[in-house]
Motif scaffolding. Sequence first.
Motif, mmCIF file in Angstrom:
data_model
loop_
_atom_site.group_PDB
_atom_site.id
_atom_site.type_symbol
_atom_site.label_atom_id
_atom_site.label_comp_id
_atom_site.label_asym_id
_atom_site.label_seq_id
_atom_site.Cartn_x
_atom_site.Cartn_y
_atom_site.Cartn_z
ATOM 1 N N ARG A 35 -13.758 27.031 85.523
ATOM 2 C CA ARG A 35 -14.182 26.026 84.537
ATOM 3 C C ARG A 35 -15.480 26.457 83.850
ATOM 4 O O ARG A 35 -15.666 26.239 82.645
ATOM 5 N N ARG B 64 -9.252 26.531 79.375
ATOM 6 C CA ARG B 64 -9.607 25.200 79.869
ATOM 7 C C ARG B 64 -8.397 24.451 80.422
ATOM 8 O O ARG B 64 -8.524 23.622 81.326
ATOM 9 N N THR B 65 -7.224 24.733 79.880
ATOM 10 C CA THR B 65 -6.011 24.108 80.403
ATOM 11 C C THR B 65 -5.716 24.600 81.815
ATOM 12 O O THR B 65 -5.288 23.828 82.680
ATOM 13 N N GLN C 257 -19.116 25.430 75.238
ATOM 14 C CA GLN C 257 -19.549 24.135 75.746
ATOM 15 C C GLN C 257 -20.736 24.387 76.689
ATOM 16 O O GLN C 257 -20.631 24.242 77.912
ATOM 17 N N GLU D 234 -21.776 21.688 79.347
ATOM 18 C CA GLU D 234 -20.830 21.598 80.467
ATOM 19 C C GLU D 234 -20.996 22.792 81.398
ATOM 20 O O GLU D 234 -20.980 22.650 82.631
ATOM 21 N N ALA E 134 -10.592 33.369 79.445
ATOM 22 C CA ALA E 134 -11.957 33.154 78.965
ATOM 23 C C ALA E 134 -12.563 34.458 78.467
ATOM 24 O O ALA E 134 -13.238 34.479 77.423
ATOM 25 N N ALA F 250 -14.594 29.160 81.359
ATOM 26 C CA ALA F 250 -13.904 28.573 80.202
ATOM 27 C C ALA F 250 -14.896 27.887 79.261
ATOM 28 O O ALA F 250 -14.694 27.861 78.037
ATOM 29 N N SER F 251 -15.978 27.349 79.814
ATOM 30 C CA SER F 251 -16.989 26.684 78.988
ATOM 31 C C SER F 251 -17.849 27.672 78.210
ATOM 32 O O SER F 251 -18.582 27.275 77.308
ATOM 33 N N PRO G 174 -10.306 29.798 74.438
ATOM 34 C CA PRO G 174 -10.863 28.621 75.118
ATOM 35 C C PRO G 174 -9.835 27.567 75.505
ATOM 36 O O PRO G 174 -9.907 27.006 76.598
ATOM 37 N N GLU G 175 -8.866 27.280 74.628
ATOM 38 C CA GLU G 175 -7.897 26.225 74.941
ATOM 39 C C GLU G 175 -7.065 26.606 76.158
ATOM 40 O O GLU G 175 -6.873 25.804 77.081
ATOM 41 N N ALA H 77 -7.291 31.810 84.196
ATOM 42 C CA ALA H 77 -8.262 31.155 83.313
ATOM 43 C C ALA H 77 -9.453 32.068 83.037
ATOM 44 O O ALA H 77 -9.948 32.136 81.909
#
Length: 748
Positions: free
Chosen positions: A315, A306-307, A326, A329, A297, A318-319, A302-303, A293
């Motif tokens: 996380r 985040r998955t 995001q 977040e 990133a 990924a934000s 992003p998709e 991830a």
Amino acid sequence: MLAEILETYAIDMGALPARIPEVRRSVRRATNPWDAWRALAICLRSAGRYRQAAEAFVRAGETCPDPVLTWSYRLGAVDSYGQSGRYEVAFALADEIVAHLDPKSPQFWRARLALGNTLLLAGRDREAARALADTAERLEEPEASWARLARSSAMLFGGDPARALEDARAIAMPEGSTVRGLAEINAAYALVLLGRADEALIALEPWRGHPSLDEANRRRVALAIGDASLALGMPEAALAAFADARDPSRPLQNAHVALGEGTARREIGIDGRASLLEAGRRYRRLGERNWEAVARALLDQPEAARTLAEGPYARTMASLCPSAPQPQEALRLIRRFGYGNLSWRAHLLRARSGGGLPAYRRMAEAILLERAARSTVAGRLAYLRDKEEGLTEYLGALLARPTATKTEEARRLVSELRAASLLDEAPSGPLGQALDALRARSGGADWPFDRRGTESPEAFPLVDLSPVRAALEALPARSDTAVYARLPDGYAELSDRSARRLAISPEGLRKRLAFLRYELLAPMADPEADPCVALRALEALSREIDATTMAGVSAEGALWSVPWPALTGAELRLHPGLTTEGYRLPAHPRVAIWAGRDDGLDSAAAELSLLRDLYPEAETATSSAEARAMTGAFDLLCVVGHARRAANPMFSAIEFEDGPLFAAEIARLEARFGFALLAACDTGALAGDAYEPNGLARALLARGARGVVASLWALDDAAALDFARHLHPLLYDHEPRLALESAREKVR
């Protein structure tokens, strides 16, 4: 033979592969083949032939008639199977061995050590730390030292680098032994994670390619050097180190190497996608969803990121994908799990998404606090490398329609960022406590990827920032300093309450400076060269900059390389409020002289003699060891000899006969200096388009110097001697700026 092999293994592992044929022959004629098999296994392991080593360890156990030793001899197979990547076989064998041994016996704890080492190889650091708990305390030397080494390795990425450092430094084996060398490497890696990458790099360099290390540990050293180099803003050096860090037996290490390579390439400004894609593929094969991830990133996917992301760090990353950020977040995760070193990025993305000046202000506040929390000068200097774009955007937004209030805000931003880099290395009292708390929130590391982030049941407590704020405001900007700021499309001069854009572009300035440097150095190479050409180039530069004449200049980027004293008579000020005004040498100064290597410098001996005549009570260091050993406060430091520039200026150095004294070391010396004169080439030269001064001059400012006289270019040996004759007597009765101006006039 076994005792001899074991002794060699502890002292010089690299000598064992050559003995494999001899030891193999001894197996066939040995009366106790179990010892011969074990000796062969150790030699094979030292050669990196782990599968064969594991089989030899198993044979040692099978041939041993003793019911306890038969299991003890198989222990080596656990680690060797792990080294060959056969983790499940290794774990099954370890469980079988532990089940047959008495928990009170040394053999039981040796089995725990073997299990811990194998868990380390499998990348299961926290499990390894649990398996290795109390092993060092239950074993005798030298096994106790090997257990501390393994526990140190587990703690490096298992959540406690401070404990890793403690264990590594507790190893009491002889200097030069293999285990002591590996402990020094672990200690250096722990320093990287603790935000002291400059110390780490100095400690690691002697181990690069060291003949006493096996291939696996040479690669581990290369990985540590790569990570330290990245943390210090040296992506080119990081790439070179990562090229030597790949290890066929360590797939997780190779994935981390690919991630580091991708990051380094992006920092250099070249395409790092291929390396990041490789990292993602490797992490996927290993089932490392969180690390995959992170790679996704960094690829701005992003998709996918985040998955995959399950852990808090993944996380958070990924934000922060720029294409679909995001930021709220990300800030929520940062507040909960302590990734303070990422909060500036979340605020920058908010500013770009319509948050405007309020978001930029929060970004600047985060950068300011994190920079203050760096534990070394080198770390503070490197910290801004990937943040300058955001700071430039903020200054551009402030000065797009400048008002007196916005100009004042811009000057305050520059002042506070500089003040953060001038904080003492080890502040005590409330300031020290506040900075320690900030480091705890962010992991405390000058580190691109936090491998230690874990789920926390509670949010981090609020930090009282008032001591930090008071320290940053203790040196107010002066109205007689012209402050320069870099904007997205050029430079601006910020006077007390107004802003003025410079006509010269950053590219035009670089070209002018390159031409000026060439013309200034021409007379050194060719005595017949016309010096008037350089003077005309200086006048042309002065016209293009059209600078306001003020007592001081606090520049930015390439503007630091402008010879301001020759242009306007101004002194360069790292901070707008930092000045040599009012400073004079006392009647009986305490003086330090560093006499470096002077081969090829015809006038160096005469300059050294002059200094000793002028300051007969001076303390002289003729070696780097003597310079490091100096203590107390000196009024003046004089340096004579050769200096060396480096890709990262904090690894520039004064050259002594016994080796270099690096700028990063100078910044941490116990001695302090009121004023410094560096009669060596390029001691004041800036690295590229750096945000602020760095290198040797910067290191001495960290040791309390009110001012540093250094050279932006190569220094003419004879001119330096003539300049010294005129300058030193003036320092007693004149402020440094006026003394320098007078001495320059006399040698023209």
